[in-house]
Motif scaffolding. Structure first.
Motif, PDB file in Angstrom:
ATOM      1  N   SER A  61       0.839  -1.207   0.000  1.00  0.00           N
ATOM      2  CA  SER A  61       0.000   0.000   0.000  1.00  0.00           C
ATOM      3  C   SER A  61       0.866   1.246   0.000  1.00  0.00           C
ATOM      4  CB  SER A  61      -0.951  -0.004   1.200  1.00  0.00           C
ATOM      5  OG  SER A  61      -0.220  -0.073   2.406  1.00  0.00           O
ATOM      6  N   ASP A  62       2.078   1.162   0.575  1.00  0.00           N
ATOM      7  CA  ASP A  62       3.004   2.299   0.543  1.00  0.00           C
ATOM      8  C   ASP A  62       3.307   2.716  -0.886  1.00  0.00           C
ATOM      9  OD1 ASP A  62       3.148   2.201   3.273  1.00  0.00           O
ATOM     10  OD2 ASP A  62       5.230   1.534   3.368  1.00  0.00           O
ATOM     11  N   ALA A  63       3.472   1.741  -1.763  1.00  0.00           N
ATOM     12  CA  ALA A  63       3.807   2.032  -3.155  1.00  0.00           C
ATOM     13  C   ALA A  63       2.694   2.798  -3.849  1.00  0.00           C
ATOM     14  CB  ALA A  63       4.091   0.737  -3.907  1.00  0.00           C
ATOM     15  N   ILE A  64       1.476   2.590  -3.424  1.00  0.00           N
ATOM     16  CA  ILE A  64       0.326   3.246  -4.053  1.00  0.00           C
ATOM     17  C   ILE A  64       0.014   4.574  -3.376  1.00  0.00           C
ATOM     18  CG2 ILE A  64      -2.144   2.998  -4.558  1.00  0.00           C
ATOM     19  CD1 ILE A  64      -0.182   1.169  -6.180  1.00  0.00           C
ATOM     20  N   LEU A  65       0.174   4.640  -2.066  1.00  0.00           N
ATOM     21  CA  LEU A  65      -0.223   5.826  -1.309  1.00  0.00           C
ATOM     22  C   LEU A  65       0.930   6.777  -1.005  1.00  0.00           C
ATOM     23  CD1 LEU A  65      -2.567   4.012   1.222  1.00  0.00           C
ATOM     24  CD2 LEU A  65      -3.225   5.253  -0.843  1.00  0.00           C
ATOM     25  N   CYS A  66       2.113   6.526  -1.560  1.00  0.00           N
ATOM     26  CA  CYS A  66       3.296   7.306  -1.189  1.00  0.00           C
ATOM     27  C   CYS A  66       3.142   8.802  -1.443  1.00  0.00           C
ATOM     28  CB  CYS A  66       4.539   6.773  -1.875  1.00  0.00           C
ATOM     29  SG  CYS A  66       4.496   6.864  -3.655  1.00  0.00           S
ATOM     30  N   ASP A  67       2.295   9.197  -2.380  1.00  0.00           N
ATOM     31  CA  ASP A  67       2.089  10.626  -2.622  1.00  0.00           C
ATOM     32  C   ASP A  67       1.302  11.287  -1.491  1.00  0.00           C
ATOM     33  OD1 ASP A  67       3.369  10.621  -5.130  1.00  0.00           O
ATOM     34  OD2 ASP A  67       1.561   9.837  -6.074  1.00  0.00           O
ATOM     35  N   SER A  68       0.623  10.481  -0.686  1.00  0.00           N
ATOM     36  CA  SER A  68      -0.232  11.018   0.371  1.00  0.00           C
ATOM     37  C   SER A  68       0.308  10.764   1.769  1.00  0.00           C
ATOM     38  CB  SER A  68      -1.626  10.390   0.263  1.00  0.00           C
ATOM     39  OG  SER A  68      -2.176  10.652  -1.005  1.00  0.00           O
ATOM     40  N   VAL A  69       1.378   9.985   1.876  1.00  0.00           N
ATOM     41  CA  VAL A  69       1.940   9.623   3.171  1.00  0.00           C
ATOM     42  C   VAL A  69       3.263  10.366   3.352  1.00  0.00           C
ATOM     43  CG1 VAL A  69       2.812   7.711   4.571  1.00  0.00           C
ATOM     44  CG2 VAL A  69       0.863   7.353   3.052  1.00  0.00           C
ATOM     45  N   HIS A  70       3.426  11.041   4.491  1.00  0.00           N
ATOM     46  CA  HIS A  70       4.621  11.857   4.719  1.00  0.00           C
ATOM     47  C   HIS A  70       5.899  11.044   4.855  1.00  0.00           C
ATOM     48  CE1 HIS A  70       2.366  15.531   4.972  1.00  0.00           C
ATOM     49  NE2 HIS A  70       1.618  15.048   5.941  1.00  0.00           N
ATOM     50  N   LYS A  71       5.831   9.855   5.354  1.00  0.00           N
ATOM     51  CA  LYS A  71       7.030   9.051   5.594  1.00  0.00           C
ATOM     52  C   LYS A  71       7.185   7.946   4.558  1.00  0.00           C
ATOM     53  CE  LYS A  71       8.382  11.082   9.373  1.00  0.00           C
ATOM     54  NZ  LYS A  71       9.588  11.852   9.413  1.00  0.00           N
ATOM     55  N   ALA A  72       7.066   8.289   3.288  1.00  0.00           N
ATOM     56  CA  ALA A  72       7.161   7.293   2.225  1.00  0.00           C
ATOM     57  C   ALA A  72       8.375   7.518   1.336  1.00  0.00           C
ATOM     58  CB  ALA A  72       5.885   7.293   1.401  1.00  0.00           C
ATOM     59  N   ASP A  73       9.390   8.199   1.855  1.00  0.00           N
ATOM     60  CA  ASP A  73      10.544   8.512   1.022  1.00  0.00           C
ATOM     61  C   ASP A  73      11.248   7.255   0.514  1.00  0.00           C
ATOM     62  OD1 ASP A  73      11.492   8.033   3.670  1.00  0.00           O
ATOM     63  OD2 ASP A  73      13.357   9.077   3.197  1.00  0.00           O
ATOM     64  N   HIS A  74      11.141   6.151   1.249  1.00  0.00           N
ATOM     65  CA  HIS A  74      11.775   4.912   0.790  1.00  0.00           C
ATOM     66  C   HIS A  74      11.169   4.433  -0.531  1.00  0.00           C
ATOM     67  CE1 HIS A  74       8.295   3.430   3.054  1.00  0.00           C
ATOM     68  NE2 HIS A  74       8.385   2.335   2.350  1.00  0.00           N
ATOM     69  N   ILE A  75       9.905   4.733  -0.764  1.00  0.00           N
ATOM     70  CA  ILE A  75       9.259   4.357  -2.022  1.00  0.00           C
ATOM     71  C   ILE A  75       9.882   5.144  -3.168  1.00  0.00           C
ATOM     72  CG2 ILE A  75       7.097   4.347  -3.328  1.00  0.00           C
ATOM     73  CD1 ILE A  75       7.207   2.261  -1.097  1.00  0.00           C
ATOM     74  N   TYR A  76      10.071   6.442  -2.968  1.00  0.00           N
ATOM     75  CA  TYR A  76      10.679   7.267  -4.006  1.00  0.00           C
ATOM     76  C   TYR A  76      12.115   6.840  -4.269  1.00  0.00           C
ATOM     77  CZ  TYR A  76       6.601  10.215  -3.280  1.00  0.00           C
ATOM     78  OH  TYR A  76       5.327  10.675  -3.167  1.00  0.00           O
ATOM     79  N   LYS A  77      12.831   6.492  -3.217  1.00  0.00           N
ATOM     80  CA  LYS A  77      14.210   6.038  -3.395  1.00  0.00           C
ATOM     81  C   LYS A  77      14.247   4.717  -4.160  1.00  0.00           C
ATOM     82  CE  LYS A  77      15.919   8.532   0.612  1.00  0.00           C
ATOM     83  NZ  LYS A  77      16.374   8.462   2.001  1.00  0.00           N
ATOM     84  N   ASP A  78      13.305   3.841  -3.881  1.00  0.00           N
ATOM     85  CA  ASP A  78      13.221   2.577  -4.627  1.00  0.00           C
ATOM     86  C   ASP A  78      12.909   2.837  -6.097  1.00  0.00           C
ATOM     87  OD1 ASP A  78      13.747   1.172  -2.320  1.00  0.00           O
ATOM     88  OD2 ASP A  78      11.668   0.520  -2.004  1.00  0.00           O
ATOM     89  N   GLU A  79      12.007   3.787  -6.373  1.00  0.00           N
ATOM     90  CA  GLU A  79      11.677   4.125  -7.756  1.00  0.00           C
ATOM     91  C   GLU A  79      12.900   4.668  -8.479  1.00  0.00           C
ATOM     92  OE1 GLU A  79       8.372   6.795  -8.123  1.00  0.00           O
ATOM     93  OE2 GLU A  79       6.950   5.331  -7.350  1.00  0.00           O
ATOM     94  N   LEU A  80      13.647   5.516  -7.799  1.00  0.00           N
ATOM     95  CA  LEU A  80      14.853   6.090  -8.391  1.00  0.00           C
ATOM     96  C   LEU A  80      15.882   4.996  -8.661  1.00  0.00           C
ATOM     97  CD1 LEU A  80      16.020   8.770  -9.303  1.00  0.00           C
ATOM     98  CD2 LEU A  80      16.899   9.104  -6.998  1.00  0.00           C
ATOM     99  N   ASN A  81      16.053   4.098  -7.717  1.00  0.00           N
ATOM    100  CA  ASN A  81      16.975   2.983  -7.896  1.00  0.00           C
ATOM    101  C   ASN A  81      16.557   2.123  -9.086  1.00  0.00           C
ATOM    102  OD1 ASN A  81      19.226   1.402  -7.213  1.00  0.00           O
ATOM    103  ND2 ASN A  81      17.919  -0.027  -6.122  1.00  0.00           N
ATOM    104  N   GLU A  82      15.269   1.857  -9.208  1.00  0.00           N
ATOM    105  CA  GLU A  82      14.752   1.067 -10.327  1.00  0.00           C
ATOM    106  C   GLU A  82      15.020   1.777 -11.653  1.00  0.00           C
ATOM    107  OE1 GLU A  82      10.395  -0.367 -11.671  1.00  0.00           O
ATOM    108  OE2 GLU A  82      10.927  -0.873  -9.610  1.00  0.00           O
TER     109      GLU A  82
END
Length: 120
Positions: A61-82
């Motif tokens: 759910s973090d991967a889907i809601l990361c734009d709305s959750v304040h502590k989801a920076d790990h999702i963005y870092k994973d996207e950048l790594n990918e």
């Protein structure tokens, strides 16, 4: 919450798994038109439907809601790594240089406008 972004993320995850809208609709017991409307942000999915889609796609759910959750920076870092995994060395170098410059400009803008992060 930006439902267009939520829909884009759901669509991207569905496509990563090579699942069509019709197949996902069958998996979650709704119409393919409903899936299409969710993915375009034209329909706000119920919490139950969102959870069902997330579970059927086997995603976080973090991967889907990361734009709305304040502590989801790990999702963005994973996207950048990918993103980097698919780049040549020269592309990585170019992206890193652009990111450094964008970060410098962003921080300068925040300082001038006295803006802070939402969780600060």
């Amino acid at each position: 919450m930006d439902y267009k972004d939520l829909g884009k993320r759901l669509k991207a995850e569905r496509k990563k798994k090579n699942i069509t809208q019709e197949q996902l609709a069958e998996m979650v017991d709704c119409s393919s038109a409903h899936i299409s409307h969710i993915e375009t942000g034209n329909t706000i999915p119920s919490v139950e439907m969102l959870i069902t889609i997330i579970n059927k796609l086997g995603i976080s759910s973090d991967a889907i809601l990361c734009d709305s959750v304040h502590k989801a920076d790990h999702i963005y870092k994973d996207e950048l790594n990918e993103l980097f995994m698919d780049c040549s060395e020269s592309e990585v170098k170019y992206i890193v240089e652009m990111a450094k410059e964008n970060l410098r400009i962003y921080r300068k803008y925040k300082a001038v406008n006295n803006e802070g992060e939402p969780d600060e």
